[in-house]
Design a protein around this motif. Structure first.
Motif, mmCIF file in Angstrom:
data_model
loop_
_atom_site.group_PDB
_atom_site.id
_atom_site.type_symbol
_atom_site.label_atom_id
_atom_site.label_comp_id
_atom_site.label_asym_id
_atom_site.label_seq_id
_atom_site.Cartn_x
_atom_site.Cartn_y
_atom_site.Cartn_z
ATOM 1 N N ALA A 291 0.815 -1.221 0.000
ATOM 2 C CA ALA A 291 0.000 0.000 0.000
ATOM 3 C C ALA A 291 0.849 1.272 0.000
ATOM 4 C CB ALA A 291 -0.934 0.010 1.205
ATOM 5 N N ALA A 292 2.164 1.126 0.172
ATOM 6 C CA ALA A 292 3.059 2.292 0.213
ATOM 7 C C ALA A 292 3.521 2.661 -1.197
ATOM 8 C CB ALA A 292 4.264 1.985 1.093
ATOM 9 N N HIS A 293 3.748 3.949 -1.391
ATOM 10 C CA HIS A 293 4.271 4.473 -2.652
ATOM 11 C C HIS A 293 5.675 5.005 -2.370
ATOM 12 C CE1 HIS A 293 0.235 4.371 -4.425
ATOM 13 N NE2 HIS A 293 -0.165 4.777 -3.231
ATOM 14 N N THR A 294 6.673 4.474 -3.062
ATOM 15 C CA THR A 294 8.048 4.933 -2.903
ATOM 16 C C THR A 294 8.429 5.775 -4.108
ATOM 17 O OG1 THR A 294 8.617 2.949 -1.634
ATOM 18 C CG2 THR A 294 10.443 4.203 -2.582
ATOM 19 N N LEU A 295 8.878 6.988 -3.833
ATOM 20 C CA LEU A 295 9.288 7.921 -4.885
ATOM 21 C C LEU A 295 10.800 8.100 -4.816
ATOM 22 C CD1 LEU A 295 6.536 10.640 -4.290
ATOM 23 C CD2 LEU A 295 6.398 8.589 -5.709
ATOM 24 N N THR A 296 11.449 8.026 -5.975
ATOM 25 C CA THR A 296 12.890 8.195 -6.055
ATOM 26 C C THR A 296 13.204 9.170 -7.190
ATOM 27 O OG1 THR A 296 13.053 6.278 -7.525
ATOM 28 C CG2 THR A 296 13.383 5.874 -5.164
ATOM 29 N N ALA A 297 14.446 9.594 -7.261
ATOM 30 C CA ALA A 297 14.857 10.515 -8.319
ATOM 31 C C ALA A 297 14.514 9.923 -9.679
ATOM 32 C CB ALA A 297 16.338 10.815 -8.214
ATOM 33 N N GLY A 298 13.770 10.673 -10.472
ATOM 34 C CA GLY A 298 13.344 10.216 -11.790
ATOM 35 C C GLY A 298 12.079 9.377 -11.768
ATOM 36 N N ASN A 299 11.593 9.060 -10.590
ATOM 37 C CA ASN A 299 10.379 8.252 -10.449
ATOM 38 C C ASN A 299 9.468 8.888 -9.398
ATOM 39 O OD1 ASN A 299 8.530 6.149 -10.735
ATOM 40 N ND2 ASN A 299 9.575 4.862 -9.245
ATOM 41 N N GLY A 300 9.006 10.111 -9.707
ATOM 42 C CA GLY A 300 8.097 10.804 -8.799
ATOM 43 C C GLY A 300 8.760 11.812 -7.885
ATOM 44 N N LEU A 301 10.098 11.824 -7.833
ATOM 45 C CA LEU A 301 10.839 12.772 -7.007
ATOM 46 C C LEU A 301 11.866 13.475 -7.885
ATOM 47 C CD1 LEU A 301 12.224 12.228 -3.476
ATOM 48 C CD2 LEU A 301 13.723 13.134 -5.239
ATOM 49 N N THR A 302 11.917 14.788 -7.766
ATOM 50 C CA THR A 302 12.878 15.581 -8.525
ATOM 51 C C THR A 302 13.624 16.500 -7.578
ATOM 52 O OG1 THR A 302 11.397 15.571 -10.436
ATOM 53 C CG2 THR A 302 13.157 17.216 -10.433
ATOM 54 N N ILE A 303 14.940 16.483 -7.641
ATOM 55 C CA ILE A 303 15.734 17.470 -6.899
ATOM 56 C C ILE A 303 15.759 18.725 -7.758
ATOM 57 C CG2 ILE A 303 18.008 18.060 -5.981
ATOM 58 C CD1 ILE A 303 18.372 15.058 -5.360
ATOM 59 N N LEU A 304 15.099 19.774 -7.278
ATOM 60 C CA LEU A 304 14.977 21.017 -8.042
ATOM 61 C C LEU A 304 16.230 21.867 -7.954
ATOM 62 C CD1 LEU A 304 11.318 21.978 -7.099
ATOM 63 C CD2 LEU A 304 12.121 20.910 -9.216
ATOM 64 N N ASP A 305 16.780 22.002 -6.757
ATOM 65 C CA ASP A 305 17.981 22.806 -6.534
ATOM 66 C C ASP A 305 18.769 22.144 -5.415
ATOM 67 O OD1 ASP A 305 19.893 24.723 -5.723
ATOM 68 O OD2 ASP A 305 18.593 26.376 -6.313
#
Length: 111
Positions: free
Chosen positions: A51-65
């Protein structure tokens, strides 16, 4: 100790939110840092629960700065499908140390 930040999102939204990760009040430099976010029904659920959603760089998470410590999470539509409350945490891994930087509730409101 993680900062606690809760957000409210209208039901059915296809949305993202931006957070600034800090350490001792200063931006956490995310250069070379791995950042993961987990959104789950409550803190009682394991991070790897179905039931958990894991977000990583390029998959729902973006490092903006990286220098300013800002990240954007694309909130999964499965989270915003219906009025509900979800627990989330944003976890940087710095020099082998993994500890949530921000935790809180995402409240999805009826529209």
């Amino acid at each position: 100790m993680a900062d606690t930040v809760s957000v409210t999102i209208p039901e059915g939204s296809d949305t993202s939110r931006t957070w600034r990760l800090t350490t001792d009040g200063a931006p956490l430099d995310l250069s070379g840092v791995t950042v993961t976010a987990v959104i789950k029904p409550s803190p009682a659920y394991e991070d790897d629960d179905a039931a958990a959603h894991t977000l990583t760089a390029g998959n729902g998470l973006t490092i903006l700065d990286a220098a300013e410590g800002t990240v954007r999470l694309d909130i999964p539509t499965l989270v915003t499908d219906a009025p509900s409350t979800w627990w989330y945490k944003i976890i940087p891994t710095v020099s082998g140390e993994t500890e949530p930087a921000i935790v809180g509730w995402i409240t999805v409101t009826d529209v």
